[in-house]
Design a protein around this motif. Structure first.
Motif, PDB file in Angstrom:
ATOM      1  N   ASP A 462      52.864  34.506  46.410  1.00 53.77           N
ATOM      2  CA  ASP A 462      51.490  34.088  46.148  1.00 53.77           C
ATOM      3  C   ASP A 462      50.604  35.229  45.680  1.00 53.77           C
ATOM      4  OD1 ASP A 462      51.614  31.355  46.565  1.00 53.77           O
ATOM      5  OD2 ASP A 462      51.235  31.499  48.711  1.00 53.77           O
ATOM      6  N   ASP A 467      48.784  32.081  40.979  1.00 53.56           N
ATOM      7  CA  ASP A 467      47.940  31.469  39.945  1.00 53.56           C
ATOM      8  C   ASP A 467      48.718  31.171  38.669  1.00 53.56           C
ATOM      9  OD1 ASP A 467      48.387  34.069  39.108  1.00 53.56           O
ATOM     10  OD2 ASP A 467      46.334  34.421  38.428  1.00 53.56           O
ATOM     11  N   GLY A 469      50.139  28.553  37.606  1.00 52.96           N
ATOM     12  CA  GLY A 469      49.827  27.265  37.000  1.00 52.96           C
ATOM     13  C   GLY A 469      51.005  26.327  36.944  1.00 52.96           C
ATOM     14  N   PRO A 475      46.644  29.698  44.382  1.00 45.90           N
ATOM     15  CA  PRO A 475      45.799  30.596  43.584  1.00 45.90           C
ATOM     16  C   PRO A 475      44.835  31.423  44.423  1.00 45.90           C
ATOM     17  CG  PRO A 475      45.833  28.381  42.651  1.00 45.90           C
ATOM     18  CD  PRO A 475      46.484  28.288  43.993  1.00 45.90           C
ATOM     19  N   SER A 476      44.467  30.937  45.602  1.00 46.37           N
ATOM     20  CA  SER A 476      43.500  31.667  46.421  1.00 46.37           C
ATOM     21  C   SER A 476      44.050  32.976  46.962  1.00 46.37           C
ATOM     22  CB  SER A 476      43.042  30.789  47.585  1.00 46.37           C
ATOM     23  OG  SER A 476      44.058  30.651  48.575  1.00 46.37           O
ATOM     24  N   ALA A 478      46.219  34.978  45.023  1.00 43.46           N
ATOM     25  CA  ALA A 478      46.755  35.742  43.896  1.00 43.46           C
ATOM     26  C   ALA A 478      45.855  36.921  43.550  1.00 43.46           C
ATOM     27  CB  ALA A 478      46.950  34.830  42.681  1.00 43.46           C
ATOM     28  N   GLY A 481      46.808  38.755  40.083  1.00 45.82           N
ATOM     29  CA  GLY A 481      47.089  37.624  39.223  1.00 45.82           C
ATOM     30  C   GLY A 481      47.292  37.990  37.761  1.00 45.82           C
ATOM     31  N   HIS A 489      53.895  37.216  34.970  1.00 48.86           N
ATOM     32  CA  HIS A 489      53.510  35.828  34.711  1.00 48.86           C
ATOM     33  C   HIS A 489      54.230  35.272  33.484  1.00 48.86           C
ATOM     34  CE1 HIS A 489      50.370  36.557  37.662  1.00 48.86           C
ATOM     35  NE2 HIS A 489      50.046  35.275  37.612  1.00 48.86           N
TER      36      HIS A 489
END
Length: 845
Positions: A462, A467, A469, A475-476, A478, A481, A489
């Motif tokens: 995480d 995040d 997708g 996402p909270s 990341a 990110g 990513h």
């Protein structure tokens, strides 16, 4: 009875117990199990094995490393080697019938600078009035008065040992006037006069651990974990006279004396055997095999033992297999036969049996695992989450001694829990298995001829990909990110998203062994939980890299992945994984390291090491590491001699605190991400791309929260045969990655764990896509520095001079503080191509 047959995935009810077979029904869409506790009191470990503890279970401190019954059988004492909620280490006193906590003794509660150490060594005096506890890092043995009526301990005395002793196990003379303590790092047996505190000593073998006395108290036996021997001493009060050592199995640990029958039992932690020494001849009389099947690799990890009063049954805590073996030790012809197995929680360390034989007391070091460690952490306030070692809670099992019929049912449960197989067949193939290049049998061959194995540091899924997708992310959480880690990513999205991948260990000390040898042996497991996090263990001087003791397996010289590759005649090159700077080497080491170079302890690994590739130093960027790697890679391309294996350490996502002027955590993680992108881009634009697979994992996930489990971690599989753009949510872990690499390259498994692991069958297809990858420049600045008013419990000097003495928990908090700080405006992400000589290709946008 030890032979285990592979079980189909199923759920059956036998005698009121739920039998869970092998975890996920692999290949069945939608069945994506994950580790951690379950509401029914069972769990799955990060290695993918079920735990279904028999009897009743009760909280028992933090990583209890032993279980010791009081002389009247009314209480059981367990030393917890990890700090409790108050950051202290403890001895818990529990009721031996109900498991109720009677007393929790916090050790040295007024010491705010260094926690009192706790070792497995805890013993009652023969008169039942005193208890002695080894303290490991405090170089002493603590004495307690024992009140049998109240079942309470009262601290009374400290028996000091020389600095650097690190005592582990203890015992007392028959008259209780002398305490014998094993100094693991001093390599000595100490005899301490209880009345005066006077101490004498004698040298043992390497890494001594357990101690036992003969019935008359005149002979002492000490297990040497790195020497495959038991040292022997003539004993008279505090006089110790060495005698010829006794050869036993690999990495012996616990000893159990049987004075009435002139025997000492020895747990051999990595040859998975019990050696039985005849104390009249000082020779091994029997060897008892505990492996789950013939030819199994290491992984059973026998530790504590207990013997029934009549001497006819031996109970052995098999920490690695999560069971207690019931062994016939009577005088019949089937001596040493394993009658059955009792299921435990995760990592049983000690077992005791009452004098009447009616019940067993089993200490389980890791209980039911960790589960999510999200807490209330969010991007707005990322600091509020528990650290992974604080989540490791031990258990005490109270188990009525099973009948023969019940033991048979228990044994079947253990077989289902572990789902090991003696056939050598690869797990996971069956109905629904896709077309894939992963061989169905070891040695079958594959189009992959080169593997690049990259290990990074300390991140959860995480934190990095929450995040993304796609896949199961939060996402909270990341904090690193898309702006910080665009390459991870892009690689996770363009190749395969592995959102159900787990590291097997808790922290770096055990995590690195899981990542490179598919195992973390008893020495390393205890050392991890006993001394990690700045508590004075040999990890603090990188002694954990001394492979003779940390290498898991009957033959320590064949424990690591590079050992297996070399034995198969496959070439390899090593970049930093087990490297240290020259000034860390001394006369005791097996290799000589020149000034300014980085070397490995093990001679074979050192011979294949790039001595210019920097080790863990956080002041050195990962971009410079990859530049050194790329210099060699380009030479391999030019000479057409790329090694079969490359082992690459990219450590800077570890970060190192919030001191003034230092690199911010985000800048360091972005540097790490950009370096990885450059490595992948270089390979994918080379002539070797068509037959290369790149595997990327973290060594552990300790420095962040995850909403699924604290062990969940980002992993990448990058090759022309990776199924592009898929989300693969099948359960995988570090041993799955090892098994996959082994199969692709025609190697057998390293341990029981990767032998039983399901390879990453669904991540790979059977058709190549040769589109190369273009590295992305992170939006996050790579040169951001902490502001002048930053304060830190870390210092660059402390971290660079002795990095393993860092308090990882404090560092974890500082990472979050750093992340919450401001950072400069940064440009949009840019594509960056690193073509190999004579190569070109279409950009993968």
């Amino acid at each position: 009875m030890r032979k285990r047959q592979r079980a189909a995935a199923l759920v059956t009810v036998i005698a009121g117990a739920v039998l869970v077979g092998g975890g996920a029904a692999f290949g069945v869409a939608g069945n994506f199990d994950h580790p951690g506790p379950r509401p029914d009191g069972t769990a799955m470990t990060p290695v993918g094995w079920q735990v279904t503890p028999a009897g009743s279970t009760h909280p028992a401190g933090s990583f209890p490393a032993n279980a010791v019954l009081s002389p009247d059988d009314r209480a059981v004492l367990v030393p917890g080697v990890i700090r409790n909620a108050h950051s202290r280490q403890t001895v818990d006193v529990l009721d031996s019938r109900t498991g109720a906590l009677l007393q929790e003794v916090e050790l040295n509660p007024d010491d705010a600078t260094k926690r009192e150490g706790v070792a497995p060594g805890l013993v009652f005096s023969h008169d039942g009035r005193s208890v002695y506890l080894a303290t490991a890092n405090k170089n002493s043995v603590l004495g307690f008065d024992w009140d049998p009526a109240a079942r309470r301990l009262t601290p009374t005395r400290t028996l000091a040992l020389p600095d650097g002793s690190y005592p582990q196990m203890v015992t007392t003379s028959p008259d209780d006037k002398t305490v014998y303590a094993v100094g693991q790092y001093a390599r000595k047996l100490f005899a301490v006069d209880v009345a005066t505190g006077a101490t004498t000593s004698a040298p043992t073998g390497a890494y001594p651990f357990g101690v036992a006395l003969s019935g008359d108290g005149h002979t002492a036996y000490v297990s040497n974990q790195a020497d495959k021997t038991v040292s022997v001493f003539d004993v008279n009060a505090t006089s110790l006279v060495p005698k010829a050592p006794i050869a036993v199995g690999t990495h012996p640990n616990h000893l159990l004396g049987d004075p009435a029958r002139h025997r000492v039992f020895v747990s051999n932690g990595d040859s998975d055997q019990i050696s039985v020494i005849d104390t009249r001849t000082n020779a091994v009389q029997h060897t008892i095999a505990l492996s789950p099947y013939r030819g199994a690799g290491a992984g059973t990890s026998p530790l504590g033992m207990a013997l029934t009063s009549d001497g006819k049954t031996l109970y052995v805590a098999n920490a690695g297999n999560n069971d207690v073996a019931v062994v016939n030790t009577g005088s019949g012809g089937d001596f040493g036969h394993v009658n059955g197995l009792i299921p435990t929680a995760w990592y049983p360390t000690g077992v005791q049996v009452t004098k009447d034989g009616s019940r067993l007391l089993i200490a389980d070091g890791k209980g039911l695992g960790t589960g999510s460690n999200k807490g209330s952490a969010t991007l707005a306030d990322p600091t509020n989450h528990p650290w992974i070692e604080d989540l490791v809670k031990g258990m005490l099992q109270v188990v009525p001694t099973p009948s023969a019929a019940q033991l048979q049912r228990y044994s079947r449960q253990v077989e289902l829990n572990n789902d090991t197989t003696s056939s050598g067949a690869v797990r996971g193939y069956g109905g629904g298995a896709p077309a894939t290049i992963i061989p169905r049998h070891p040695g079958q061959g594959s189009p992959i001829k080169h593997v690049i194995y990259v290990v990074k540091e300390n991140r959860t899924y995480d934190q990095i990909l929450g995040d993304l997708g796609k896949g199961n992310g939060d996402p909270s959480l990341a904090i690193f990110g898309k702006d910080v880690t665009p390459n991870q990513h892009a690689l996770a999205s363009k190749f395969a998203t592995l959102d159900n991948f787990y590291v097997n260990g808790e922290v770096s000390q055990d995590g690195w062994d899981w990542a490179t040898q598919g195992n973390s042996n008893p020495y390393n497991q205890l050392g991890t939980h006993q001394g990690y996090d700045g508590n004075g263990s040999e990890y603090d001087s990188s002694g954990y890299l001394d492979s003779p003791v940390t290498a898991g397996g009957a033959d320590p010289g064949k424990a690591f992945l590079w050992d297996r590759a070399a034995a198969a005649g496959q070439s390899f090159r090593h970049y930093g994984m087990h490297s240290l700077p020259a000034d860390w080497f001394g006369p005791k080491n097996q290799v000589t390291c020149a000034s300014g170079e980085y070397c490995a302890y093990e001679p074979l690994l050192n011979q294949n090491t790039d001595h210019h590739y920097p080790w863990f130093d956080m002041e050195i960027t990962d971009q410079s590491r990859v530049a050194e790697w790329k210099k060699e890679f380009d030479q391999y391309v030019a000479k057409d001699n790329l090694p079969s294996w490359q082992f690459v350490d990219l450590p800077r996502d570890h970060t190192y605190g919030w001191y003034a002027g230092g690199s911010t955590a985000k800048a360091m993680v972005a540097d790490n991400d950009y370096a990885l992108g450059q490595l992948v881009s270089t390979v994918s634009h080379s002539k070797y791309w068509k037959d290369t697979a790149i595997f990327v994992v973290e060594d552990d996930g300790q420095d962040g929260p995850d909403h699924v489990d604290a062990h969940r971690s980002p992993a990448l599989v990058i090759s022309p045969y990776t199924q592009r753009g898929i989300v693969d949510s099948h359960f995988y872990n570090q041993t799955s990655a090892l098994r996959t690499m082994e199969l692709l390259m025609g190697l057998g498994p390293l341990s029981q764990y990767d032998a039983a692991a399901v390879p990453m069958i669904w991540t790979f297809g059977d058709r190549a896509n040769l589109t190369p990858y273009e590295a992305l420049v992170p939006r996050q600045s790579l040169t951001d520095r902490n502001p002048a008013n930053s304060t830190s419990v870390m210092t660059p000097q402390a971290i660079q001079g002795a990095p393993d003495q860092v308090d990882e928990h404090a560092l974890n908090e500082e990472i979050w503080r750093s992340v919450r700080g401001p950072h400069a405006n940064v440009p949009p992400a840019q594509h960056h191509v690193f073509p190999a000589q004579g190569q070109s290709g279409t950009a993968d946008h």
